[in-house]
Enzyme design. Structure first.
Site, short mmCIF file in Angstrom:
data_model
loop_
_atom_site.label_atom_id
_atom_site.label_comp_id
_atom_site.label_asym_id
_atom_site.label_seq_id
_atom_site.Cartn_x
_atom_site.Cartn_y
_atom_site.Cartn_z
N HIS A 305 -24.61 1.49 60.19
CA HIS A 305 -25.15 0.44 59.33
C HIS A 305 -26.18 1.05 58.39
O HIS A 305 -26.96 1.93 58.79
CB HIS A 305 -25.82 -0.64 60.16
CG HIS A 305 -24.87 -1.42 61.02
ND1 HIS A 305 -25.23 -1.92 62.27
CD2 HIS A 305 -23.59 -1.80 60.83
CE1 HIS A 305 -24.20 -2.57 62.79
NE2 HIS A 305 -23.20 -2.51 61.94
N PHE A 459 -29.69 3.40 62.47
CA PHE A 459 -29.59 4.26 63.67
C PHE A 459 -28.48 3.76 64.60
O PHE A 459 -28.64 3.75 65.81
CB PHE A 459 -30.91 4.35 64.44
CG PHE A 459 -32.14 4.54 63.60
CD1 PHE A 459 -32.10 5.14 62.36
CD2 PHE A 459 -33.37 4.10 64.06
CE1 PHE A 459 -33.24 5.32 61.59
CE2 PHE A 459 -34.53 4.26 63.30
CZ PHE A 459 -34.47 4.87 62.07
N HIS A 460 -27.36 3.34 64.01
CA HIS A 460 -26.25 2.77 64.79
C HIS A 460 -24.99 3.63 64.65
O HIS A 460 -23.93 3.15 64.26
CB HIS A 460 -25.97 1.34 64.31
CG HIS A 460 -27.08 0.38 64.57
ND1 HIS A 460 -27.18 -0.84 63.95
CD2 HIS A 460 -28.16 0.46 65.40
CE1 HIS A 460 -28.26 -1.48 64.38
NE2 HIS A 460 -28.87 -0.71 65.26
N GLU A 461 -25.09 4.89 64.98
CA GLU A 461 -23.96 5.81 64.85
C GLU A 461 -22.84 5.41 65.81
O GLU A 461 -23.08 5.26 67.01
CB GLU A 461 -24.41 7.25 65.15
CG GLU A 461 -25.57 7.73 64.29
CD GLU A 461 -26.94 7.53 64.94
OE1 GLU A 461 -27.10 6.55 65.72
OE2 GLU A 461 -27.84 8.34 64.69
#
Length: 538
Positions: A305, A459-461
């Protein structure tokens, strides 16, 4: 947390690699059955740290020793900037260092997962039932919410006063205000709300480590080893048999009687698969790795995101952050024709800018001086990939994120910036806003340049070992790695497309489903019975 002692020669039924958000769920649910010996390997340290426990200081963990501190390769569409990609390196993983927003995901996310896998267990109705058993929700009643589960979910107590004005202003744009963004609204066209947070009554964080592992403290059938860096999975005759890891400078190998579960996250999971001989054939051969399974999708389909830092407004009167420092969000469509919301801005209770825009606009350091409505894109069309730099575990990976490489992502975010600025200048915000600090009234060309300088990530890998049935799928609907027995993946890397909201809750759901399926399969192969596990874990 008291742990059972690690025995290198021990007979562990299940070895879970990675004590992150999903890994703790898998280990905790399985170890609730005393007949199962479970080993959990985590590269980071204990979560018993003040900066982890205290919810409102979560940002101190970013860039600390509890963060892997990944960075992308230079992104052409970000003006050649390298995007920081934090990822948890501590027991509890991202659930121990993140901003504590519990967002289940939209109905369309789970409809997609069901279509991709052909498994109704990934569909929306099934997802709601899993969330109900996970949650201990103390907010407004809804038949869609759960009570008594391991994850305490609540609404922030006494949020900053500007949140009420933000709700009123956002609703005036046609984004309806709701009391709970995780209930019926998650099947609709958008909403604005006070965020759900996983915080205890005393203000402390509820991570998956505290929710799923701490209650089992002292159980002899659960062994947790921290400081254990997983190197590879040992595969013999098409079957995963053991895990090789490094601890205290020594390389050790531990066998698994029944299952090995990779829960290392969307960067380390594909890396470990490739180092184990599973991945794109050309990539494996380039680094002289054995080709034990040709899986071209390993490391591909990388998604995250986008969070923009941001639309910043100076307070008329200083207001210190409260609770998790991110108490408001909204979900909206950049284009009314879209099937689901693609935008999710967040309130950041400070002046939030990138490494470029922060200094350029001379943003204040004191968090009480300003707040940010940070534009967010939750359904990006841009795709990236993970690349090995060598065939040794110590060789880093290259993360080709390719953020904003799709023109549609830029168009959507420009609309989001426009909405956030309109909200900030609206009548309900006038009692709170002295002036806009960033970005100001720019023309489209200048705003696009600003966007490329300001864009970062949530920080949504995710998505680098996706589940599905096509040639690029790495796991099937039961999370089993194609072509290898006794090896599953349970983390955000299995998402076919990134979930439309903060990814912690969907990762918990993935962990729950993995534990269910492992328990079911073990019940069929051993004397274990699935109802026993469900009763013990309830």
């Amino acid at each position: 947390m008291q742990e059972a002692s690690f025995d290198p020669a021990g007979r562990y039924d299940v070895v879970v690699c990675g004590g992150g958000t999903a890994g703790c769920v898998v280990a905790g649910r399985l170890a609730a059955d005393p007949h199962l010996n479970v080993l959990l390997l985590e590269a980071g340290g204990s979560d018993d740290v003040e900066d982890v426990r205290i919810a409102k200081v979560w940002m101190r963990n970013i860039g600390s020793e509890r963060d892997w501190r990944f960075q992308s390769e230079p992104c052409a569409a970000l003006n050649r900037r390298r995007a920081p990609l934090p990822m948890g390196r501590v027991l509890g993983g991202g659930s121990s260092i993140n901003g504590l927003v519990w967002a289940r995901g939209h109905k369309s996310d789970f409809d997609l997962w069901e279509r991709e896998t052909g498994d109704a267990g990934w569909g929306y109705e099934a997802a709601v039932e899993i969330y109900k058993r996970v949650e201990d929700w103390d907010g407004p009643f809804s038949a869609m919410r759960g009570r008594g589960g391991p994850m305490r979910i609540t609404l922030p107590r006494d949020p900053v006063p500007v949140t009420e004005a933000l709700l009123e202003a956002t609703a005036s744009l046609g984004v309806p205000r709701v009391e709970d963004h995780n209930a019926e609204a998650m099947a609709g066209d958008g909403c604005c709300a006070i965020t759900n947070v996983n915080v205890a009554g005393d203000g402390s964080r509820i991570s998956t480590a505290t929710a799923y592992l701490a209650p089992l403290s002292g159980q002899p059938n659960l062994t947790i080893v921290t400081g254990a860096h997983v190197r590879r999975v040992v595969i013999e005759a098409g079957r995963a048999t053991a895990v090789e890891f490094e601890r205290n400078g020594r390389i050790e190998t531990v066998a698994a009687r029944h299952e090995i579960v990779l829960s290392l996250g969307a960067i380390h999971t594909p890396k470990t698969l490739m180092l184990s001989g599973l991945g794109p054939e050309a990539e494996l051969k380039r680094h002289r790795l054995p080709v034990l399974g040709c899986l071209p999708g390993v490391g591909q389909n990388f998604q995250d995101h986008i969070l923009v830092g941001g639309c910043v407004f100076e307070y008329r009167e200083p207001e210190a952050p409260r609770n998790n420092s991110a108490e408001f969000t909204f979900f909206a469509k950049s284009d009314p024709s879209l099937p689901a919301p693609d935008l999710q801005p967040m309130l950041e209770e400070c002046a939030f800018g990138s490494e470029v825009t922060g200094p350029a606009y001379n943003l204040p350091v004191d968090p009480s001086c300003a707040f940010t409505l940070a534009p967010g894109l939750i359904r990006p069309e841009s795709r990236g990939h993970i690349e090995l730099t060598g065939g040794r575990p110590e060789d880093p990976v290259r993360i080709h994120a390719n953020f904003l490489s799709a023109a549609a992502d830029v168009t959507a975010l420009l609309r989001c910036v426009e909405m956030c600025r309109e909200i900030g200048h609206s009548e309900p915000l006038r009692p709170f806003v002295k002036r806009e600090l960033m970005p100001g009234p720019l023309d489209r060309e200048a705003m696009t340049r600003f966007l490329r300088d300001a864009a970062g990530t949530y920080f949504h890998e995710t998505c680098t070992a996706k589940m599905g049935r096509d040639a690029m799928s790495v796991v099937d609907g039961s999370l089993k790695v194609y072509g290898v027995e006794n090896l599953r993946i349970a983390d955000g890397s299995v998402m076919p497309a990134i979930a439309g909201g903060n990814t912690m809750a969907p990762c918990v759901l993935i962990g729950e489903r993995a534990a269910d399926m492992i328990a079911r399969d073990l019940g069929a192969r051993t004397s274990l019975r699935e109802p026993q596990l469900q009763e013990a874990a309830a």
